[in-house]
Design a protein around this motif. Structure first.
Motif, PDB file in Angstrom:
ATOM      1  N   PRO A  30       0.832  -1.203   0.000  1.00  0.00           N
ATOM      2  CA  PRO A  30       0.000   0.000   0.000  1.00  0.00           C
ATOM      3  C   PRO A  30       0.869   1.257   0.000  1.00  0.00           C
ATOM      4  O   PRO A  30       2.003   1.251   0.473  1.00  0.00           O
ATOM      5  CB  PRO A  30      -0.807  -0.111   1.293  1.00  0.00           C
ATOM      6  N   ALA A  31       0.318   2.318  -0.512  1.00  0.00           N
ATOM      7  CA  ALA A  31       1.076   3.572  -0.615  1.00  0.00           C
ATOM      8  C   ALA A  31       1.365   4.165   0.751  1.00  0.00           C
ATOM      9  O   ALA A  31       2.300   4.939   0.907  1.00  0.00           O
ATOM     10  CB  ALA A  31       0.297   4.567  -1.468  1.00  0.00           C
ATOM     11  N   THR A  32       0.579   3.821   1.762  1.00  0.00           N
ATOM     12  CA  THR A  32       0.764   4.395   3.094  1.00  0.00           C
ATOM     13  C   THR A  32       1.439   3.435   4.062  1.00  0.00           C
ATOM     14  O   THR A  32       1.356   3.628   5.257  1.00  0.00           O
ATOM     15  CB  THR A  32      -0.597   4.812   3.673  1.00  0.00           C
ATOM     16  N   ALA A  33       2.113   2.392   3.573  1.00  0.00           N
ATOM     17  CA  ALA A  33       2.747   1.405   4.448  1.00  0.00           C
ATOM     18  C   ALA A  33       3.867   2.063   5.247  1.00  0.00           C
ATOM     19  O   ALA A  33       4.663   2.814   4.719  1.00  0.00           O
ATOM     20  CB  ALA A  33       3.299   0.250   3.636  1.00  0.00           C
ATOM     21  N   ARG A  34       3.896   1.774   6.543  1.00  0.00           N
ATOM     22  CA  ARG A  34       4.928   2.300   7.425  1.00  0.00           C
ATOM     23  C   ARG A  34       5.350   1.207   8.386  1.00  0.00           C
ATOM     24  O   ARG A  34       4.581   0.338   8.734  1.00  0.00           O
ATOM     25  CB  ARG A  34       4.414   3.504   8.203  1.00  0.00           C
ATOM     26  N   SER A  35       6.575   1.299   8.837  1.00  0.00           N
ATOM     27  CA  SER A  35       7.102   0.335   9.783  1.00  0.00           C
ATOM     28  C   SER A  35       6.648   0.702  11.196  1.00  0.00           C
ATOM     29  O   SER A  35       6.584   1.876  11.549  1.00  0.00           O
ATOM     30  CB  SER A  35       8.622   0.336   9.706  1.00  0.00           C
ATOM     31  N   ASP A  36       6.361  -0.307  12.004  1.00  0.00           N
ATOM     32  CA  ASP A  36       5.992  -0.078  13.394  1.00  0.00           C
ATOM     33  C   ASP A  36       7.281   0.128  14.196  1.00  0.00           C
ATOM     34  O   ASP A  36       7.934  -0.840  14.591  1.00  0.00           O
ATOM     35  CB  ASP A  36       5.188  -1.251  13.930  1.00  0.00           C
ATOM     36  N   LEU A  37       7.655   1.374  14.405  1.00  0.00           N
ATOM     37  CA  LEU A  37       8.929   1.678  15.050  1.00  0.00           C
ATOM     38  C   LEU A  37       8.968   1.222  16.491  1.00  0.00           C
ATOM     39  O   LEU A  37      10.012   0.802  16.986  1.00  0.00           O
ATOM     40  CB  LEU A  37       9.214   3.179  14.971  1.00  0.00           C
ATOM     41  N   ARG A  38       7.843   1.290  17.172  1.00  0.00           N
ATOM     42  CA  ARG A  38       7.813   0.867  18.582  1.00  0.00           C
ATOM     43  C   ARG A  38       8.102  -0.628  18.695  1.00  0.00           C
ATOM     44  O   ARG A  38       8.885  -1.051  19.548  1.00  0.00           O
ATOM     45  CB  ARG A  38       6.465   1.209  19.179  1.00  0.00           C
ATOM     46  N   LEU A  39       7.503  -1.432  17.817  1.00  0.00           N
ATOM     47  CA  LEU A  39       7.747  -2.875  17.840  1.00  0.00           C
ATOM     48  C   LEU A  39       9.191  -3.182  17.468  1.00  0.00           C
ATOM     49  O   LEU A  39       9.833  -4.033  18.101  1.00  0.00           O
ATOM     50  CB  LEU A  39       6.788  -3.584  16.883  1.00  0.00           C
ATOM     51  N   ARG A  40       9.724  -2.501  16.470  1.00  0.00           N
ATOM     52  CA  ARG A  40      11.116  -2.713  16.090  1.00  0.00           C
ATOM     53  C   ARG A  40      12.054  -2.341  17.233  1.00  0.00           C
ATOM     54  O   ARG A  40      13.061  -3.021  17.465  1.00  0.00           O
ATOM     55  CB  ARG A  40      11.464  -1.898  14.848  1.00  0.00           C
ATOM     56  N   LEU A  41      11.729  -1.272  17.952  1.00  0.00           N
ATOM     57  CA  LEU A  41      12.549  -0.850  19.083  1.00  0.00           C
ATOM     58  C   LEU A  41      12.534  -1.909  20.185  1.00  0.00           C
ATOM     59  O   LEU A  41      13.579  -2.269  20.735  1.00  0.00           O
ATOM     60  CB  LEU A  41      12.056   0.493  19.619  1.00  0.00           C
ATOM     61  N   ILE A  42      11.353  -2.427  20.493  1.00  0.00           N
ATOM     62  CA  ILE A  42      11.227  -3.455  21.534  1.00  0.00           C
ATOM     63  C   ILE A  42      11.990  -4.713  21.145  1.00  0.00           C
ATOM     64  O   ILE A  42      12.734  -5.287  21.942  1.00  0.00           O
ATOM     65  CB  ILE A  42       9.743  -3.758  21.811  1.00  0.00           C
ATOM     66  N   LEU A  43      11.803  -5.171  19.893  1.00  0.00           N
ATOM     67  CA  LEU A  43      12.468  -6.403  19.452  1.00  0.00           C
ATOM     68  C   LEU A  43      13.985  -6.242  19.411  1.00  0.00           C
ATOM     69  O   LEU A  43      14.719  -7.147  19.817  1.00  0.00           O
ATOM     70  CB  LEU A  43      11.936  -6.826  18.090  1.00  0.00           C
ATOM     71  N   SER A  44      14.460  -5.110  18.932  1.00  0.00           N
ATOM     72  CA  SER A  44      15.910  -4.879  18.889  1.00  0.00           C
ATOM     73  C   SER A  44      16.497  -4.818  20.288  1.00  0.00           C
ATOM     74  O   SER A  44      17.551  -5.394  20.547  1.00  0.00           O
ATOM     75  CB  SER A  44      16.217  -3.583  18.141  1.00  0.00           C
ATOM     76  N   LEU A  46      15.303  -6.201  22.919  1.00  0.00           N
ATOM     77  CA  LEU A  46      15.191  -7.522  23.534  1.00  0.00           C
ATOM     78  C   LEU A  46      16.250  -8.485  23.006  1.00  0.00           C
ATOM     79  O   LEU A  46      16.896  -9.200  23.779  1.00  0.00           O
ATOM     80  CB  LEU A  46      13.787  -8.101  23.281  1.00  0.00           C
ATOM     81  N   PHE A  47      16.459  -8.497  21.677  1.00  0.00           N
ATOM     82  CA  PHE A  47      17.328  -9.507  21.088  1.00  0.00           C
ATOM     83  C   PHE A  47      18.795  -9.108  21.032  1.00  0.00           C
ATOM     84  O   PHE A  47      19.649  -9.977  20.855  1.00  0.00           O
ATOM     85  CB  PHE A  47      16.829  -9.891  19.693  1.00  0.00           C
ATOM     86  N   LEU A  48      19.129  -7.848  21.195  1.00  0.00           N
ATOM     87  CA  LEU A  48      20.536  -7.462  21.210  1.00  0.00           C
ATOM     88  C   LEU A  48      21.295  -8.148  22.354  1.00  0.00           C
ATOM     89  O   LEU A  48      22.318  -8.800  22.104  1.00  0.00           O
ATOM     90  CB  LEU A  48      20.687  -5.942  21.279  1.00  0.00           C
ATOM     91  N   PRO A  49      20.822  -8.089  23.597  1.00  0.00           N
ATOM     92  CA  PRO A  49      21.566  -8.799  24.655  1.00  0.00           C
ATOM     93  C   PRO A  49      21.497 -10.324  24.517  1.00  0.00           C
ATOM     94  O   PRO A  49      22.451 -11.022  24.874  1.00  0.00           O
ATOM     95  CB  PRO A  49      20.910  -8.334  25.957  1.00  0.00           C
ATOM     96  N   LEU A  88      24.762  -7.762  15.663  1.00  0.00           N
ATOM     97  CA  LEU A  88      25.113  -6.538  14.942  1.00  0.00           C
ATOM     98  C   LEU A  88      23.896  -5.967  14.220  1.00  0.00           C
ATOM     99  O   LEU A  88      23.676  -4.752  14.241  1.00  0.00           O
ATOM    100  CB  LEU A  88      26.243  -6.829  13.943  1.00  0.00           C
ATOM    101  N   ALA A  89      23.094  -6.828  13.606  1.00  0.00           N
ATOM    102  CA  ALA A  89      21.878  -6.364  12.928  1.00  0.00           C
ATOM    103  C   ALA A  89      20.905  -5.737  13.924  1.00  0.00           C
ATOM    104  O   ALA A  89      20.287  -4.704  13.635  1.00  0.00           O
ATOM    105  CB  ALA A  89      21.215  -7.529  12.193  1.00  0.00           C
ATOM    106  N   ALA A  90      20.764  -6.339  15.095  1.00  0.00           N
ATOM    107  CA  ALA A  90      19.871  -5.778  16.121  1.00  0.00           C
ATOM    108  C   ALA A  90      20.394  -4.432  16.614  1.00  0.00           C
ATOM    109  O   ALA A  90      19.617  -3.496  16.826  1.00  0.00           O
ATOM    110  CB  ALA A  90      19.726  -6.758  17.290  1.00  0.00           C
ATOM    111  N   ALA A  91      21.714  -4.308  16.772  1.00  0.00           N
ATOM    112  CA  ALA A  91      22.295  -3.038  17.224  1.00  0.00           C
ATOM    113  C   ALA A  91      22.099  -1.942  16.181  1.00  0.00           C
ATOM    114  O   ALA A  91      21.730  -0.809  16.518  1.00  0.00           O
ATOM    115  CB  ALA A  91      23.778  -3.219  17.532  1.00  0.00           C
TER     116      ALA A  91
END
Length: 113
Positions: A30-44, A46-49, A88-91
């Motif tokens: 869709p033309a208005t697709a956006r990433s859920d930044l809050r979810l990406r922040l939580i997952l990153s 969580l998984f970095l450590p 590294l990808a999570a960081a």
């Protein structure tokens, strides 16, 4: 009213962020697709450590393996490298998400009046 050849109506027009680059959709997204930044922040966050600890654990386990031990040091080294790449990808994602959230929270310079 159906406007295109497949009988679908076009998506409603949206107002993009003033500094956002203009892109045209290239596929079925869709033309208005956006990433859920809050979810990406939580997952990153969580998984970095988790991946960092797994990298250290597999590296230490690999270093203490003897010549006839199972699993061998080769597969453990591969696991340590894979976990290191994922850490590294999570960081990097954590840095990008925090920078983007900070940028979107600041008002544009031309809007201050």
């Amino acid at each position: 009213m159906a406007d295109d050849q497949h009988g679908r109506t076009p998506p409603p027009a949206h107002r993009a962020h003033p500094r956002a680059p203009r892109r045209t959709p290239s596929g079925t997204e869709p033309a208005t697709a956006r990433s859920d930044l809050r979810l990406r922040l939580i997952l990153s966050a969580l998984f970095l450590p988790v991946f960092t600890a797994a990298t250290v654990g597999f590296a230490l386990w690999s270093a203490h393996q003897g010549p006839g031990d199972s699993p061998g040091s080769g597969p453990l080294t591969v696991l340590a490298v894979v976990c290191g790449v994922l850490a590294l990808a999570a960081a990097l994602d954590l840095v990008r998400v925090t920078a983007r959230r900070r940028r979107e929270a600041d008002p544009p310079d031309d809007a201050i009046g």
